[in-house]
Scaffold this active site. Structure first.
Site, mmCIF file in Angstrom:
data_model
loop_
_atom_site.group_PDB
_atom_site.id
_atom_site.type_symbol
_atom_site.label_atom_id
_atom_site.label_comp_id
_atom_site.label_asym_id
_atom_site.label_seq_id
_atom_site.Cartn_x
_atom_site.Cartn_y
_atom_site.Cartn_z
ATOM 1 N N LYS A 52 0.855 -1.199 0.000
ATOM 2 C CA LYS A 52 0.000 0.000 0.000
ATOM 3 C C LYS A 52 0.885 1.241 0.000
ATOM 4 C CE LYS A 52 -3.985 1.861 2.611
ATOM 5 N NZ LYS A 52 -4.750 1.736 3.858
ATOM 6 N N SER A 127 -9.805 2.108 2.775
ATOM 7 C CA SER A 127 -8.937 2.836 1.863
ATOM 8 C C SER A 127 -8.019 1.949 1.031
ATOM 9 C CB SER A 127 -8.074 3.822 2.659
ATOM 10 O OG SER A 127 -7.171 3.129 3.507
ATOM 11 N N SER A 151 -9.726 -0.445 6.817
ATOM 12 C CA SER A 151 -9.158 -0.301 5.471
ATOM 13 C C SER A 151 -8.460 -1.523 4.889
ATOM 14 C CB SER A 151 -8.199 0.872 5.429
ATOM 15 O OG SER A 151 -8.946 2.054 5.358
#
Ligand code: GLN
Length: 457
Positions: A52, A127, A151
């Site tokens: 990420k 997210s 997330s």
């Protein structure tokens, strides 16, 4: 691809903001040579991973999906990045997210939305939509995410993947761009529970560079996953259905798959009990106040002076305040600004007790609720999210609350610091989209989650 190409969907999914194929290939070839030479290698050596883009990586840009950090190169590796490299896992690239990890749909990325491979007009969750999509679309076998309020788990749920939010402090946050420091946790996003367990063993463990890091042994996660998957692996396990997160307000197809999973647990010999977490109804309010407060403080460093974007005022004198203001106006997207404003307000002297102080009290009540519930069961269970993946754009128009409400089942565990796993529970009948089921264990009992997850999988 540049960001215009990416938002135009030229690669279809837009899971990655940056790829590093050459570097990855090099590591893979080194591992091949080492293996051929009979060298002893770590278990996941040569298995590629996506990271990420909130986690810093030397030699590749880290943007947090924000204009504020566009083109920024970290001079150092985060601890988890270092561990991945030490395990000789090729890094495929950096995955898309909502700006600074704020959102549940990856639509708040400054560099274009990510699409759900199950239906291209649907959100991939957020997210960490990029990590979940990279995994579910078979672009990467493993990915790392961060989970502040869901997330990792919610994107995993809506893409049919496995996502884990470990016990707070179980994996180092050093080199993870901070969103809300008391809630943030790094964790695995994978296709199977065993993969997540193996990855957790690679990246977990004490780190003196993170003051909240837990000083305790890592695992055994993979061994527990393997045991859970054997005949009788779930026998006698006490599973608590959370009354407040069952049925009401959840999509019919989500409830159906959830109930089916409960039946499977029963037939595997688990004992089902009902438990109550009365304060969970206040969790969203407390989360959005505490999270925004910490966001407003953590994002204060993007001032146009120290690093990242610097924007000079269009006209008038160039003072520090005016540079700061021009930079923050141009560098942050709407959602980041909304949360900074909310958090600054909640922390301001006259309102501190009414908002931040009250939210902290609710947080304590939630922690107590979990402690009481775990006297009656070994793990708790609920759906991961109230709905399957909704349409892109559906919850970004108008009221931001619409999206926040979808975090109801995931934020309580971050407030309590306890570990949680989301695993696939099948597809909803009405739309054919993946549903996730979430198990939660007491703090430090992450191994239990790998056991039950692999047992049900
Ligand atoms: N969806 C939640 C939010 O917008 C969670 C974000 C996260 O876990 N990083 O705050």
């Amino acid at each position: 691809l540049d960001s215009a190409d990416r938002s135009a969907g030229k690669d279809g999914l837009n899971a990655f903001l940056h790829t590093s194929a050459q570097q990855a290939l090099q590591v893979a070839e080194e591992v091949d040579r080492a293996r051929a030479a009979g060298e002893e290698l770590p278990e996941l050596a040569g298995v590629p991973i996506a990271i990420k883009d909130l986690i810093v990586t030397k030699g590749q840009p880290t943007t947090a999906a924000s204009r504020m950090l566009e083109g920024w190169m970290s001079p150092y590796d985060g601890t988890v990045t270092q561990k991945v490299r030490a395990a000789r896992m090729p890094i495929l690239g950096k995955t898309n997210l909502d700006e600074f990890a704020m959102g549940s749909s990856t639509e708040h990325s400054a560099f274009g939305v990510t699409r759900n491979p199950w239906a291209l007009d649907r959100i991939p969750g957020g997210s960490g939509g990029g990590s979940a999509v990279a995994v579910s679309a078979f672009q990467a076998p493993l990915a790392l995410g961060t989970d502040t309020g869901g997330s990792i788990r919610q994107p995993a749920a809506v893409t049919g993947s496995v996502g884990v939010k470990p016990t707070y402090g179980s994996i180092s946050r050093y080199g993870v761009i901070a969103m809300a420091s008391s809630l943030d946790q790094v964790g695995p996003c994978t296709r199977t529970v065993l993969d997540a367990a193996l990855l957790h063993e690679v990246v977990g463990g004490y780190d003196p560079k993170d003051s909240t890091s837990l000083n305790e042994p890592v695992g055994p996660y993979a061994a527990q996953a393997r045991e859970g998957a054997t005949e009788g692996g779930l026998k006698g396990l006490r599973v608590g259905i959370i009354k407040e997160l069952n049925g009401d307000g959840f999509q019919a197809g989500v409830n159906a798959r959830f109930n089916e999973s409960i039946d499977l647990l029963k037939s595997a010999g688990a004992e089902i009990v009902e438990v109550s977490l009365p304060s969970v109804k206040e969790a969203l309010g407390a989360y959005y106040l505490i999270m925004s407060s910490e966001v407003s403080s953590n994002l204060a460093k993007y001032d146009g002076v120290r690093f990242g974007l610097r924007k000079l005022p269009e006209e008038g004198p160039v003072t520090i305040e005016r540079v700061m203001s021009a930079t923050r106006a141009a560098g942050f997207g709407d959602e980041a600004k909304r949360r900074i404003i909310l958090g600054t307000y909640a922390l301001s002297a006259g309102y501190y007790d009414a908002y931040y102080g009250s939210a902290q009290k609710v947080r304590t009540l939630i922690q107590r609720d979990y402690a009481a519930a775990f006297e009656k069961c070994d793990v708790l269970v609920s759906p991961t999210a109230p709905t399957t993946a909704y349409k892109l754009g559906e919850k970004t128009e108008g009221d931001p609350m619409a999206m926040y409400l979808g975090d109801i089942a995931t934020v309580p565990t971050n407030l309590a610091g306890v570990p949680s796993i989301s695993i696939p529970a099948g597809l909803a009948d009405e739309d054919g989209l993946p549903v996730g089921i979430q198990f939660t264990a007491p703090a430090h009992e992450d191994a239990r989650l790998y056991r039950v997850g692999a047992g049900l999988e």
